[in-house]
Design a protein around this motif. Structure first.
Motif, PDB file in Angstrom:
ATOM      1  N   ARG A 126       0.828  -1.214   0.000  1.00 28.62           N
ATOM      2  CA  ARG A 126       0.000   0.000   0.000  1.00 28.62           C
ATOM      3  C   ARG A 126       0.856   1.256   0.000  1.00 28.62           C
ATOM      4  NH1 ARG A 126       0.175   2.361   4.839  1.00 28.62           N
ATOM      5  NH2 ARG A 126       0.505   1.095   6.684  1.00 28.62           N
ATOM      6  N   GLY A 127       2.138   1.086   0.207  1.00 24.22           N
ATOM      7  CA  GLY A 127       3.071   2.201   0.223  1.00 24.22           C
ATOM      8  C   GLY A 127       4.447   1.705   0.609  1.00 24.22           C
ATOM      9  N   GLU A 128       5.283   2.626   1.003  1.00 25.34           N
ATOM     10  CA  GLU A 128       6.610   2.227   1.447  1.00 25.34           C
ATOM     11  C   GLU A 128       7.171   3.256   2.409  1.00 25.34           C
ATOM     12  OE1 GLU A 128       9.972   2.095  -1.246  1.00 25.34           O
ATOM     13  OE2 GLU A 128       9.169   3.737  -2.400  1.00 25.34           O
ATOM     14  N   ARG A 129       8.233   2.860   3.056  1.00 27.02           N
ATOM     15  CA  ARG A 129       9.016   3.766   3.890  1.00 27.02           C
ATOM     16  C   ARG A 129      10.317   3.961   3.136  1.00 27.02           C
ATOM     17  NH1 ARG A 129       9.828   1.689   9.419  1.00 27.02           N
ATOM     18  NH2 ARG A 129       9.732   3.871   9.998  1.00 27.02           N
ATOM     19  N   GLY A 130      10.805   5.178   3.079  1.00 29.57           N
ATOM     20  CA  GLY A 130      11.986   5.442   2.277  1.00 29.57           C
ATOM     21  C   GLY A 130      12.968   6.381   2.950  1.00 29.57           C
ATOM     22  N   ALA A 131      14.215   6.270   2.540  1.00 30.47           N
ATOM     23  CA  ALA A 131      15.289   7.149   3.010  1.00 30.47           C
ATOM     24  C   ALA A 131      16.245   7.349   1.836  1.00 30.47           C
ATOM     25  CB  ALA A 131      16.010   6.519   4.201  1.00 30.47           C
ATOM     26  N   TRP A 132      16.852   8.539   1.759  1.00 30.83           N
ATOM     27  CA  TRP A 132      17.696   8.875   0.627  1.00 30.83           C
ATOM     28  C   TRP A 132      19.024   9.453   1.079  1.00 30.83           C
ATOM     29  CZ3 TRP A 132      12.585   9.852   1.252  1.00 30.83           C
ATOM     30  CH2 TRP A 132      11.715   9.239   0.343  1.00 30.83           C
ATOM     31  N   PHE A 133      20.051   9.152   0.292  1.00 29.03           N
ATOM     32  CA  PHE A 133      21.380   9.702   0.531  1.00 29.03           C
ATOM     33  C   PHE A 133      22.088   9.851  -0.806  1.00 29.03           C
ATOM     34  CE2 PHE A 133      21.827   5.130   0.621  1.00 29.03           C
ATOM     35  CZ  PHE A 133      23.013   4.873  -0.045  1.00 29.03           C
ATOM     36  N   ARG A 134      23.163  10.609  -0.796  1.00 32.70           N
ATOM     37  CA  ARG A 134      23.974  10.787  -2.006  1.00 32.70           C
ATOM     38  C   ARG A 134      25.282  10.013  -1.846  1.00 32.70           C
ATOM     39  NH1 ARG A 134      21.434  14.993  -4.567  1.00 32.70           N
ATOM     40  NH2 ARG A 134      20.291  16.349  -3.148  1.00 32.70           N
ATOM     41  N   ASP A 135      25.710   9.415  -2.956  1.00 33.57           N
ATOM     42  CA  ASP A 135      27.017   8.764  -2.917  1.00 33.57           C
ATOM     43  C   ASP A 135      28.107   9.818  -3.113  1.00 33.57           C
ATOM     44  OD1 ASP A 135      27.204   9.275  -5.672  1.00 33.57           O
ATOM     45  OD2 ASP A 135      27.128   7.173  -6.267  1.00 33.57           O
ATOM     46  N   SER A 136      29.340   9.388  -3.184  1.00 32.56           N
ATOM     47  CA  SER A 136      30.472  10.309  -3.313  1.00 32.56           C
ATOM     48  C   SER A 136      30.442  11.089  -4.628  1.00 32.56           C
ATOM     49  CB  SER A 136      31.786   9.526  -3.225  1.00 32.56           C
ATOM     50  OG  SER A 136      31.857   8.575  -4.280  1.00 32.56           O
ATOM     51  N   GLU A 137      29.652  10.631  -5.586  1.00 30.70           N
ATOM     52  CA  GLU A 137      29.596  11.253  -6.909  1.00 30.70           C
ATOM     53  C   GLU A 137      28.350  12.117  -7.096  1.00 30.70           C
ATOM     54  OE1 GLU A 137      32.565  10.687  -8.613  1.00 30.70           O
ATOM     55  OE2 GLU A 137      32.790   9.851  -6.596  1.00 30.70           O
ATOM     56  N   GLY A 138      27.543  12.247  -6.047  1.00 28.82           N
ATOM     57  CA  GLY A 138      26.337  13.069  -6.118  1.00 28.82           C
ATOM     58  C   GLY A 138      25.101  12.340  -6.585  1.00 28.82           C
ATOM     59  N   ASN A 139      25.199  11.035  -6.832  1.00 23.84           N
ATOM     60  CA  ASN A 139      24.032  10.254  -7.236  1.00 23.84           C
ATOM     61  C   ASN A 139      23.089  10.094  -6.045  1.00 23.84           C
ATOM     62  OD1 ASN A 139      24.926   9.542  -9.961  1.00 23.84           O
ATOM     63  ND2 ASN A 139      26.502   8.364  -8.914  1.00 23.84           N
ATOM     64  N   MET A 140      21.793  10.319  -6.273  1.00 24.25           N
ATOM     65  CA  MET A 140      20.789  10.166  -5.208  1.00 24.25           C
ATOM     66  C   MET A 140      20.355   8.698  -5.155  1.00 24.25           C
ATOM     67  SD  MET A 140      18.916  11.625  -2.846  1.00 24.25           S
ATOM     68  CE  MET A 140      18.693  13.360  -3.217  1.00 24.25           C
ATOM     69  N   LEU A 141      20.597   8.068  -4.015  1.00 22.36           N
ATOM     70  CA  LEU A 141      20.288   6.656  -3.815  1.00 22.36           C
ATOM     71  C   LEU A 141      19.252   6.517  -2.713  1.00 22.36           C
ATOM     72  CD1 LEU A 141      23.963   5.363  -3.961  1.00 22.36           C
ATOM     73  CD2 LEU A 141      22.323   5.562  -5.832  1.00 22.36           C
ATOM     74  N   GLY A 142      18.463   5.459  -2.781  1.00 22.64           N
ATOM     75  CA  GLY A 142      17.412   5.290  -1.796  1.00 22.64           C
ATOM     76  C   GLY A 142      17.440   3.926  -1.130  1.00 22.64           C
ATOM     77  N   ILE A 143      16.812   3.896   0.027  1.00 19.92           N
ATOM     78  CA  ILE A 143      16.554   2.660   0.757  1.00 19.92           C
ATOM     79  C   ILE A 143      15.037   2.618   0.936  1.00 19.92           C
ATOM     80  CG2 ILE A 143      16.922   1.382   2.916  1.00 19.92           C
ATOM     81  CD1 ILE A 143      19.532   1.890   1.426  1.00 19.92           C
ATOM     82  N   GLY A 144      14.405   1.509   0.614  1.00 20.73           N
ATOM     83  CA  GLY A 144      12.963   1.409   0.734  1.00 20.73           C
ATOM     84  C   GLY A 144      12.530   0.134   1.432  1.00 20.73           C
ATOM     85  N   GLN A 145      11.436   0.237   2.149  1.00 21.75           N
ATOM     86  CA  GLN A 145      10.818  -0.930   2.780  1.00 21.75           C
ATOM     87  C   GLN A 145       9.339  -0.885   2.434  1.00 21.75           C
ATOM     88  OE1 GLN A 145      11.326  -1.286   7.050  1.00 21.75           O
ATOM     89  NE2 GLN A 145       9.664  -2.770   7.200  1.00 21.75           N
ATOM     90  N   LEU A 146       8.846  -1.938   1.826  1.00 23.27           N
ATOM     91  CA  LEU A 146       7.436  -1.987   1.443  1.00 23.27           C
ATOM     92  C   LEU A 146       6.552  -2.051   2.690  1.00 23.27           C
ATOM     93  CD1 LEU A 146       7.619  -4.530  -1.523  1.00 23.27           C
ATOM     94  CD2 LEU A 146       7.634  -2.031  -1.609  1.00 23.27           C
ATOM     95  N   VAL A 147       5.384  -1.407   2.597  1.00 18.20           N
ATOM     96  CA  VAL A 147       4.400  -1.417   3.684  1.00 18.20           C
ATOM     97  C   VAL A 147       3.149  -2.105   3.148  1.00 18.20           C
ATOM     98  CG1 VAL A 147       2.997  -0.020   5.222  1.00 18.20           C
ATOM     99  CG2 VAL A 147       5.320   0.710   4.675  1.00 18.20           C
ATOM    100  N   PHE A 148       2.786  -3.208   3.801  1.00 14.77           N
ATOM    101  CA  PHE A 148       1.605  -3.965   3.371  1.00 14.77           C
ATOM    102  C   PHE A 148       0.430  -3.699   4.261  1.00 14.77           C
ATOM    103  CE2 PHE A 148       5.247  -6.234   1.717  1.00 14.77           C
ATOM    104  CZ  PHE A 148       4.857  -6.452   0.407  1.00 14.77           C
TER     105      PHE A 148
END
Length: 145
Positions: free
Chosen positions: A123-145
């Motif tokens: 039904r959604g997710e929980r997310g967090a974002w960070f940048r790597d050393s090169e400025g790329n935006m990366l995410g961590i996600g956990q699905l919410v059921f």
């Protein structure tokens, strides 16, 4: 090969390509901060594998805008992953966007996203974002059921 098939790419695998202006710096970041080491490398890039999927850091003179999620990992326990990566020195973004629950911003680096996009029956997710050393935006996600 029949190029008239609508599903011509449906059986093909996908792999993310992330630009890196400094491959040595990127290698250190991914190893020291994320605990990832390349499974293969050439002078122009580094190949990483996570749970059977690949991504590549490639030498580039250009840089990512870093204004959107370019790649994300799906995890079972986002609090644990965010806490461990923070301990290793990863800095998570404070995101303030319409559509996020809890007033539209992250709390302790994690956002609640209701109905974000079709996600494996979630039904959604929980997310967090960070940048790597090169400025790329990366995410961590956990699905919410």
């Amino acid at each position: 090969m029949n190029t008239n098939n609508r599903d011509i790419l449906a059986g093909a695998s996908t792999a993310t390509r992330l630009p890196a202006q400094d491959l040595d710096r990127a290698r250190r970041f991914y190893s020291e901060k994320l605990g990832l080491d390349p499974v293969d490398e050439l002078p122009g890039g580094l190949l990483y594998r996570c749970a059977g999927t690949d991504f590549v850091l490639f030498r580039s003179t250009g840089a990512s805008s870093g204004t959107f999620t370019q790649m994300a990992w799906e995890v079972d326990d986002i609090e644990h992953v965010v806490a461990e990566l923070t301990r290793r020195g990863v800095v998570f973004e404070d995101v303030d966007l319409p559509g996020l629950l809890g007033g539209g911003h992250t709390s302790n680096g994690i956002a609640e996203i209701d109905g974000n996009y079709p996600s494996k029956g979630a039904r959604g997710e929980r997310g967090a974002w960070f940048r790597d050393s090169e400025g790329n935006m990366l995410g961590i996600g956990q699905l919410v059921f």
